[in-house]
Design a protein around this motif. Structure first.
Motif, PDB file in Angstrom:
ATOM      1  N   GLN A 102       0.703  -1.297   0.120  1.00  0.00           N
ATOM      2  CA  GLN A 102       0.017   0.053   0.033  1.00  0.00           C
ATOM      3  C   GLN A 102       0.786   1.418   0.176  1.00  0.00           C
ATOM      4  OE1 GLN A 102      -3.303  -0.433  -0.654  1.00  0.00           O
ATOM      5  NE2 GLN A 102      -2.342  -2.492  -0.641  1.00  0.00           N
ATOM      6  N   PHE A 103       2.272   1.152   0.179  1.00  0.00           N
ATOM      7  CA  PHE A 103       3.345   2.321   0.097  1.00  0.00           C
ATOM      8  C   PHE A 103       4.076   2.182  -0.822  1.00  0.00           C
ATOM      9  CE2 PHE A 103       2.024   1.182   4.654  1.00  0.00           C
ATOM     10  CZ  PHE A 103       1.331   2.197   4.990  1.00  0.00           C
ATOM     11  N   THR A 104       3.798   1.196  -2.231  1.00  0.00           N
ATOM     12  CA  THR A 104       4.499   1.265  -3.175  1.00  0.00           C
ATOM     13  C   THR A 104       3.463   1.366  -4.400  1.00  0.00           C
ATOM     14  OG1 THR A 104       4.277  -1.084  -3.414  1.00  0.00           O
ATOM     15  CG2 THR A 104       6.008  -0.445  -1.903  1.00  0.00           C
ATOM     16  N   ASN A 105       4.149   1.222  -5.564  1.00  0.00           N
ATOM     17  CA  ASN A 105       3.158   1.120  -6.975  1.00  0.00           C
ATOM     18  C   ASN A 105       2.397  -0.040  -6.920  1.00  0.00           C
ATOM     19  OD1 ASN A 105       4.423   3.673  -7.345  1.00  0.00           O
ATOM     20  ND2 ASN A 105       6.104   2.818  -8.464  1.00  0.00           N
ATOM     21  N   SER A 106       2.840  -1.193  -6.147  1.00  0.00           N
ATOM     22  CA  SER A 106       2.062  -2.465  -6.163  1.00  0.00           C
ATOM     23  C   SER A 106       0.748  -2.252  -5.474  1.00  0.00           C
ATOM     24  CB  SER A 106       2.830  -3.571  -5.743  1.00  0.00           C
ATOM     25  OG  SER A 106       4.139  -3.707  -6.421  1.00  0.00           O
ATOM     26  N   LYS A 107       0.296  -1.301  -4.884  1.00  0.00           N
ATOM     27  CA  LYS A 107      -0.921  -1.269  -4.039  1.00  0.00           C
ATOM     28  C   LYS A 107      -1.938  -1.908  -4.553  1.00  0.00           C
ATOM     29  CE  LYS A 107      -1.250   3.075  -3.023  1.00  0.00           C
ATOM     30  NZ  LYS A 107       0.240   3.704  -3.765  1.00  0.00           N
ATOM     31  N   PHE A 108      -2.202  -1.861  -5.939  1.00  0.00           N
ATOM     32  CA  PHE A 108      -3.517  -2.593  -6.516  1.00  0.00           C
ATOM     33  C   PHE A 108      -3.463  -3.957  -6.375  1.00  0.00           C
ATOM     34  CE2 PHE A 108      -5.666  -4.240 -10.144  1.00  0.00           C
ATOM     35  CZ  PHE A 108      -7.154  -3.665  -9.988  1.00  0.00           C
ATOM     36  N   MET A 109      -2.438  -4.414  -6.495  1.00  0.00           N
ATOM     37  CA  MET A 109      -2.287  -5.907  -6.258  1.00  0.00           C
ATOM     38  C   MET A 109      -2.198  -6.343  -4.869  1.00  0.00           C
ATOM     39  SD  MET A 109      -1.736  -8.910  -7.627  1.00  0.00           S
ATOM     40  CE  MET A 109      -1.318  -8.501  -9.188  1.00  0.00           C
ATOM     41  N   GLY A 110      -2.075  -5.655  -4.120  1.00  0.00           N
ATOM     42  CA  GLY A 110      -2.255  -5.741  -2.763  1.00  0.00           C
ATOM     43  C   GLY A 110      -3.335  -5.617  -2.266  1.00  0.00           C
ATOM     44  N   LYS A 111      -4.397  -4.935  -2.892  1.00  0.00           N
ATOM     45  CA  LYS A 111      -5.980  -4.651  -2.547  1.00  0.00           C
ATOM     46  C   LYS A 111      -6.381  -5.925  -2.967  1.00  0.00           C
ATOM     47  CE  LYS A 111      -6.365   0.318  -2.680  1.00  0.00           C
ATOM     48  NZ  LYS A 111      -5.072   0.828  -2.967  1.00  0.00           N
ATOM     49  N   ILE A 112      -6.197  -6.325  -3.964  1.00  0.00           N
ATOM     50  CA  ILE A 112      -6.858  -7.671  -4.844  1.00  0.00           C
ATOM     51  C   ILE A 112      -6.581  -8.674  -3.810  1.00  0.00           C
ATOM     52  CG2 ILE A 112      -6.906  -9.124  -6.646  1.00  0.00           C
ATOM     53  CD1 ILE A 112      -8.182  -6.493  -7.027  1.00  0.00           C
ATOM     54  N   LEU A 113      -5.464  -8.985  -3.420  1.00  0.00           N
ATOM     55  CA  LEU A 113      -5.086 -10.050  -2.506  1.00  0.00           C
ATOM     56  C   LEU A 113      -5.638  -9.925  -1.239  1.00  0.00           C
ATOM     57  CD1 LEU A 113      -1.129 -10.624  -3.156  1.00  0.00           C
ATOM     58  CD2 LEU A 113      -2.943 -12.314  -3.809  1.00  0.00           C
ATOM     59  N   ALA A 114      -5.868  -8.759  -0.509  1.00  0.00           N
ATOM     60  CA  ALA A 114      -6.345  -8.522   0.577  1.00  0.00           C
ATOM     61  C   ALA A 114      -7.759  -8.730   0.550  1.00  0.00           C
ATOM     62  CB  ALA A 114      -6.247  -6.984   0.843  1.00  0.00           C
ATOM     63  N   VAL A 115      -8.584  -8.487  -0.453  1.00  0.00           N
ATOM     64  CA  VAL A 115      -9.909  -8.826  -0.722  1.00  0.00           C
ATOM     65  C   VAL A 115     -10.162 -10.225  -0.911  1.00  0.00           C
ATOM     66  CG1 VAL A 115     -12.015  -8.621  -2.062  1.00  0.00           C
ATOM     67  CG2 VAL A 115     -10.602  -6.705  -1.587  1.00  0.00           C
ATOM     68  N   LEU A 116      -9.308 -10.931  -1.595  1.00  0.00           N
ATOM     69  CA  LEU A 116      -9.403 -12.458  -1.803  1.00  0.00           C
ATOM     70  C   LEU A 116      -8.921 -13.020  -0.596  1.00  0.00           C
ATOM     71  CD1 LEU A 116      -7.925 -13.012  -5.357  1.00  0.00           C
ATOM     72  CD2 LEU A 116     -10.295 -12.937  -4.823  1.00  0.00           C
ATOM     73  N   LEU A 117      -8.047 -12.618   0.165  1.00  0.00           N
ATOM     74  CA  LEU A 117      -7.827 -13.550   1.280  1.00  0.00           C
ATOM     75  C   LEU A 117      -8.935 -13.350   2.702  1.00  0.00           C
ATOM     76  CD1 LEU A 117      -5.379 -15.057   2.203  1.00  0.00           C
ATOM     77  CD2 LEU A 117      -5.113 -14.152  -0.012  1.00  0.00           C
ATOM     78  N   SER A 118      -9.359 -12.038   2.390  1.00  0.00           N
ATOM     79  CA  SER A 118     -10.312 -11.874   3.341  1.00  0.00           C
ATOM     80  C   SER A 118     -11.691 -12.741   3.251  1.00  0.00           C
ATOM     81  CB  SER A 118     -10.951 -10.135   3.479  1.00  0.00           C
ATOM     82  OG  SER A 118      -9.806  -9.597   3.719  1.00  0.00           O
ATOM     83  N   LEU A 119     -11.998 -12.817   1.784  1.00  0.00           N
ATOM     84  CA  LEU A 119     -13.197 -13.603   1.578  1.00  0.00           C
ATOM     85  C   LEU A 119     -13.067 -15.078   1.961  1.00  0.00           C
ATOM     86  CD1 LEU A 119     -14.165 -12.338  -1.935  1.00  0.00           C
ATOM     87  CD2 LEU A 119     -15.507 -12.172   0.231  1.00  0.00           C
ATOM     88  N   VAL A 120     -11.537 -15.603   1.622  1.00  0.00           N
ATOM     89  CA  VAL A 120     -11.292 -16.905   2.157  1.00  0.00           C
ATOM     90  C   VAL A 120     -11.458 -17.082   3.776  1.00  0.00           C
ATOM     91  CG1 VAL A 120      -9.450 -18.711   2.324  1.00  0.00           C
ATOM     92  CG2 VAL A 120      -9.839 -17.287   0.038  1.00  0.00           C
ATOM     93  N   MET A 121     -10.710 -16.119   4.398  1.00  0.00           N
ATOM     94  CA  MET A 121     -10.751 -16.196   5.707  1.00  0.00           C
ATOM     95  C   MET A 121     -12.342 -16.085   6.466  1.00  0.00           C
ATOM     96  SD  MET A 121      -7.488 -16.494   6.601  1.00  0.00           S
ATOM     97  CE  MET A 121      -7.315 -17.315   5.104  1.00  0.00           C
ATOM     98  N   LEU A 122     -13.100 -15.321   5.855  1.00  0.00           N
ATOM     99  CA  LEU A 122     -14.337 -15.205   6.291  1.00  0.00           C
ATOM    100  C   LEU A 122     -15.050 -16.640   6.103  1.00  0.00           C
ATOM    101  CD1 LEU A 122     -16.547 -13.632   7.542  1.00  0.00           C
ATOM    102  CD2 LEU A 122     -17.277 -12.998   4.950  1.00  0.00           C
ATOM    103  N   TYR A 123     -14.908 -17.168   4.998  1.00  0.00           N
ATOM    104  CA  TYR A 123     -15.359 -18.471   4.711  1.00  0.00           C
ATOM    105  C   TYR A 123     -14.822 -19.505   5.703  1.00  0.00           C
ATOM    106  CZ  TYR A 123     -16.221 -22.903   2.677  1.00  0.00           C
ATOM    107  OH  TYR A 123     -16.624 -24.565   2.566  1.00  0.00           O
ATOM    108  N   CYS A 124     -13.409 -19.560   5.945  1.00  0.00           N
ATOM    109  CA  CYS A 124     -12.933 -20.519   6.737  1.00  0.00           C
ATOM    110  C   CYS A 124     -13.208 -20.120   8.443  1.00  0.00           C
ATOM    111  CB  CYS A 124     -11.463 -20.329   6.616  1.00  0.00           C
ATOM    112  SG  CYS A 124     -10.887 -20.896   5.141  1.00  0.00           S
TER     113      CYS A 124
END
Length: 525
Positions: free
Chosen positions: A86-108
């Motif tokens: 979130q403090f680099t130019n890769s923040k978009f990829m970080g957001k995508i991963l955060a959303v995906l992992l959050s959904l997985v963690m919520l399901y688990c």
């Protein structure tokens, strides 16, 4: 990285600035600042869900340590990446991963919470349910309990007198009737009085006892009819099973009866199998005791005597366990109880099982409404086919004895399927599918440790079996007062052999059960 942090910090200055007062560059920095904030919020959500999920996994303690460490390390690394991105130019990829992992963690998290709930449900026993039938003569005009308002009722107070008194009170409360009452010290006299119909016109009897009476007298079911029922739910205190380690030898009592729907703590024990397990040697011995075995049983009130083993369960699983512990001189650590619905549900939840049949046969209508043909050797069975397989007895010359061997064959099939890696990784779904059909006193920690141990060591189990033998004959029940019952008088040598086999398994010996039993027979000759 330090530069990116500094830039992000400076971007934050423009978060709440008036857009119209900002230059084009400053507006871009404002958008970049908000993108960072949104990303950090997503990472925070990911962190919370990850912690909650890992907490449940730790509580369940189902994963072997190496897998738990690997999973935690992976989740921490992904979390760190999402945060720093979130403090680099890769923040978009970080957001995508955060959303995906959050959904997985919520399901688990939801799934693991459901596992805890399911395990609590099948391991918690706090009530005993007795369904009491009101029976009258089959040609009686009464069609409901209300029609029996002026009848004289009777029941036997030989056992469970408090349960019957509660049933009478409930009968009066629910139906607004106050019938005259008679009590007798045995069920034979009680039923005879009903059949005579001069002083007694209705009998209050538990479903389990009625089944036993009909078993003893095959004409009873045509001579009487049920006009209504009352359900008595009693709070019970079941002694907490002494905890044992799933890595040390243990004994589980597998019992079942012919009910449908939600499994009850009390009721006939038509299946009586002891599973003697030694995790170190990977040995399992299944010992089957005939349901009609004429042995010493007792009730909660302390009344004891020689009676059918299956009748011990009328007062609860713990009484069947006491009877078997007394017979074999062993300690039974836990029990698993299921009914017809449970048998079908377990097998179907497992995706079917493979059963090795000793003989070829076709089940009759007494076992299941549909007739299935079973081949000698391996058979692929679903839930209904398995139930028909374990219930059939009339197709065999040795009846209940072959049925007991078939029950063991089905248990072997269930164990083999349940210990496969595919099922173990999805065991919670299987448990959830049959949560109303299974009852056990195994602690949640023991069940999860069993799964954990199996995941850690996938070595195949050596499952062997032994069925007790005996002779069939008539006898009177000393506990429930039924006369002329057809019972099994167990062979003393057969009982002693079972005791020896269980002791050898518990002590870590590896041997072939059939060869050992044959050697005993040769020595005796």
């Amino acid at each position: 990285m330090a530069g990116f942090f500094t830039r992000s910090k400076n971007d934050m200055k423009y978060l709440f600035a008036n857009k119209d007062e900002l230059s084009k560059k400053e507006r871009r920095r404002k958008r970049r600042g908000w993108a960072t904030v949104i990303g950090l919020v997503l990472v925070l959500v990911q962190l919370v869900l990850t912690v909650l999920m890992l907490k449940n996994v730790f509580v369940l303690d189902i994963l072997p340590t190496k897998y738990m460490v690997a999973l935690t390390a992976f989740l921490v690394c992904v979390l760190l990446y999402d945060f720093t991105s979130q403090f680099t130019n890769s923040k978009f990829m970080g957001k995508i991963l955060a959303v995906l992992l959050s959904l997985v963690m919520l399901y688990c998290y939801i799934f693991s919470a459901k596992v805890v709930s399911t395990l609590t449900k099948i391991t918690g026993v706090s009530t005993r349910t007795d369904v009491m039938d009101v029976i009258v003569l089959s040609d009686d005009e009464a069609e409901s309990i209300a029609d029996t308002a002026k009848y004289t009722y009777a029941y036997s107070d030989i056992t469970d007198s408090d349960i019957y008194e509660s049933a009478v009170n409930q009968l009066e409360k629910e139906n607004g009737i106050h019938p005259s009452l008679k009590t007798y010290d045995n069920w034979d006299t009680t039923i005879d009085e009903l059949l005579d119909n001069s002083e007694v016109q209705a009998v209050l009897v538990s479903e389990e006892m009625l089944a036993s009476l009909e078993e003893a007298d095959d004409t009873l079911s045509t001579n009487v009819k049920v006009v209504g029922t009352v359900e008595v739910v009693t709070s019970i205190t079941v002694a907490e099973a002494e905890k044992v380690s799933a890595s040390e030898p243990f004994v589980i009592f597998v019992t079942g009866n012919d009910d449908y729907g939600t499994v009850k703590y009390n009721g006939h024990s038509d299946v009586n199998i002891l599973a003697v397990v030694n995790p170190e040697t990977r040995q399992i011995l299944l010992v089957s005791t005939p349901r009609d075995s004429y042995i010493t049983i007792e009730t909660d009130s302390g009344k004891s005597g020689l009676d059918k083993l299956t009748h011990a369960g009328n007062a609860g699983v713990d009484n069947t366990i006491k009877a078997l512990e007394n017979l074999y001189g062993i300690d039974i650590n836990y029990y698993v109880r299921l009914n017809f619905s449970g048998c079908i549900g377990v097998v179907d939840a497992l995706g079917g099982i493979t059963v090795n049949s000793e003989v070829a046969f076709t089940n009759g209508d007494n076992a299941w409404y549909e007739n299935f043909t079973f081949n000698e050797g391996e058979n692929e069975l679903n839930g209904e086919q398995t139930l028909a397989f374990v219930r059939e007895r009339l197709a065999f010359g040795d009846g209940d004895f072959q049925r007991a061997r078939n029950q063991i064959a089905a248990i072997k099939g269930i164990i083999n399927k349940a210990t496969s890696a595919t099922i173990l990784s999805n065991y919670a779904t299987v448990l959830d599918a049959v949560s109303d059909m299974i009852l056990t006193d195994m602690p949640t920690s023991f069940i999860t440790q069993l799964v954990k141990e199996q995941l850690s060591d996938t070595t195949a189990w050596n499952i062997q079996s032994y069925s007790l033998s005996g002779t069939t004959g008539p006898a009177n029940g000393q506990v429930y007062g039924l006369s002329g019952m057809s019972v099994v008088f167990l062979d003393d040598d057969s009982v002693n052999t079972a005791i020896q086999l269980m002791s050898k398994i518990m002590n870590g010996e590896t041997f072939d059960v059939d060869e050992y039993v044959e050697s005993l027979s040769t020595t005796a000759e």
